[in-house]
Design an enzyme around this catalytic site. Sequence first.
Site, short mmCIF file in Angstrom:
data_model
loop_
_atom_site.label_atom_id
_atom_site.label_comp_id
_atom_site.label_asym_id
_atom_site.label_seq_id
_atom_site.Cartn_x
_atom_site.Cartn_y
_atom_site.Cartn_z
N HIS A 43 -91.15 -7.84 36.16
CA HIS A 43 -91.64 -6.82 35.23
C HIS A 43 -92.81 -6.09 35.90
CE1 HIS A 43 -92.54 -5.68 30.78
NE2 HIS A 43 -93.08 -4.79 31.60
N GLU A 70 -87.36 -5.44 34.37
CA GLU A 70 -87.73 -5.01 33.03
C GLU A 70 -89.05 -4.24 33.07
OE1 GLU A 70 -87.95 -8.70 30.85
OE2 GLU A 70 -90.09 -8.91 31.28
N HIS A 190 -89.31 -14.20 25.42
CA HIS A 190 -90.73 -14.14 25.06
C HIS A 190 -91.12 -15.40 24.29
CE1 HIS A 190 -94.34 -11.61 25.28
NE2 HIS A 190 -94.73 -12.38 24.29
#
Length: 239
Positions: A43, A70, A190
């Site tokens: 990310h 991401e 998450h």
Amino acid sequence: MTNLSVNINKVATIRNARGGNRPDVLQVAQDCESFGAQGITVHPRPDERHIRYSDVYALKPLIKTEFNIEGYPCEKFIDLVLKVKPTQVTLVPDAPDAITSNAGWDVKANFDFLSELADTFNAKGIRTSIFVDTNLENLEWAAKTGADRIELYTEPYASAYNLNRESAIAPFIEAAKRAKSLGLGVNAGHDLSLENLAFFNQQIPWLDEVSIGHALICDALYLGLQETITRYRAQLNSI
């Protein structure tokens, strides 16, 4: 079977704290694969406080499993993804200064933007996933964008797990069912951990992929990386 994609951002955070190349992010990614991870997630953020854009380019030829990039689709991010051509891009609505992702997209409000991105990435053979919460209307709009998958933002589940896990999982089951009925693949991520992952996966057995970084790297400090990946894979095989 649900795939485990290891997010290696925290490894890069440790490296960046001292400069140099310890730990070696590229080697850790390859080790994660050799230890059983079925994907690697990164990310990159604009300030490059953990994964750097140069890391992403360097990782591309090394990754033998699935490569998932991401992030928020700013112009620089879009250019990166189109050049690297990962297996999957996950579109996340986090602000440039966000500490971590903390919400899913309002897909209806951003429909034109997300639809254009899905068309752009799909035309290059890149699977597109949209990071969302469990709002069912959001899922209807996500399906209309042309995205291949959604990734369910699971922090609310993790936070409520110890209070009442059946109540915590309920909206995620409904959301995953709706996504499946709309032809969308289902990812999740998450705050998933060794404590709450198995139950989540058991209740949504058609889950395609989980992306886990922070908890997994924390566990690896005590268990070692190989043992940690083995335990996470076991949680995903416990149906």
